[in-house]
Design a protein around this motif. Sequence first.
Motif: not given
Length: 330
Positions: A284-299
Amino acid sequence: MATEATEASAKLKSPDFRPVPSPPDFHPEILVSAHDGLRFWQFMIAGSIAGSVEHMAMFPVDTVKTHMQALGSCPIKSVGVRQALRSILKTEGPAGFYRGIGAMGLGAGPAHAVYFTVYEDCKKFFSGGDPNNSVAHAASGVCATVASDAVFTPMDMVKQRLQLSNSPYKGVLDCVTRVLRDEGFKAFYASYRTTVLMNAPFTAVHFATYEAAKRGLLEVSPEIVNNEQWIVHATAGAAAGASAAFVTTPLDVVKTQLQCQGVCGCDRFKSGSIEDVVRTILKKDGYRGLMRGWVPRMLFHAPAAAICWSTYEAIKSLFQELNGSSDEMT
């Protein structure tokens, strides 16, 4: 001559004539000891308070992360931080950032009490008295997360379902009751395997980085040990939280998908296996889908770890002072 030698020897044996020992060298590893000598219940209290403060303070950021990770399979397309923020504000207002905080409060305290207690005991056992043993720190973190996730996973599932926009649940009790009735007890642990697989490398990286960073900072600036030691704990914690969060984001996405399946239009997975979820995300979203939310996760994890470790170490120091005062009185 023999008499003079005898007198000189007697003088040297006198306390007044003993040579003054040279001041001991500064060893930061003493401060970062393998075990801090606290009682079992003191580790539990320190960990419980630290975990609760951490998660309560950073809860709105966690809500944004959940929206970004779960809504990829839902009708609402919210893939960025701004879109997630607008979606929450539009549907529920500012209060939407705190939906599910009750579940977090019920789960974070007990889970972190187990987390830090198991970590400290395992660190003492695995390190063999060596405070620089990074492998022991990593292994202790893995043991800690296996135990704490067994306590926290059910409430984490409830929390994430309540965080979704237009969540069908009225509150914690309503969610627990309906999930038990409609999906059974196993639904509370549908993501446990994924959670452990995610948190095992997370805690291994987290604790190893924290202990190494703390030791390095103490060696570079030993003068801050007595004055501003909380800066060391906060800085080391932030570095550890951010690095561990980034590395384990793909498994966190899988965990969120499993916990929110069937709610608000999210996909329901037949097998519930990690492979099944990963294939769906990639389709559905490609490999970028597996990194979704990485910014708020690190924040979330960088300041959360800084808050957690500085709080934990401060409470440990308080208990150490109390234990020292108690020993002096006895």
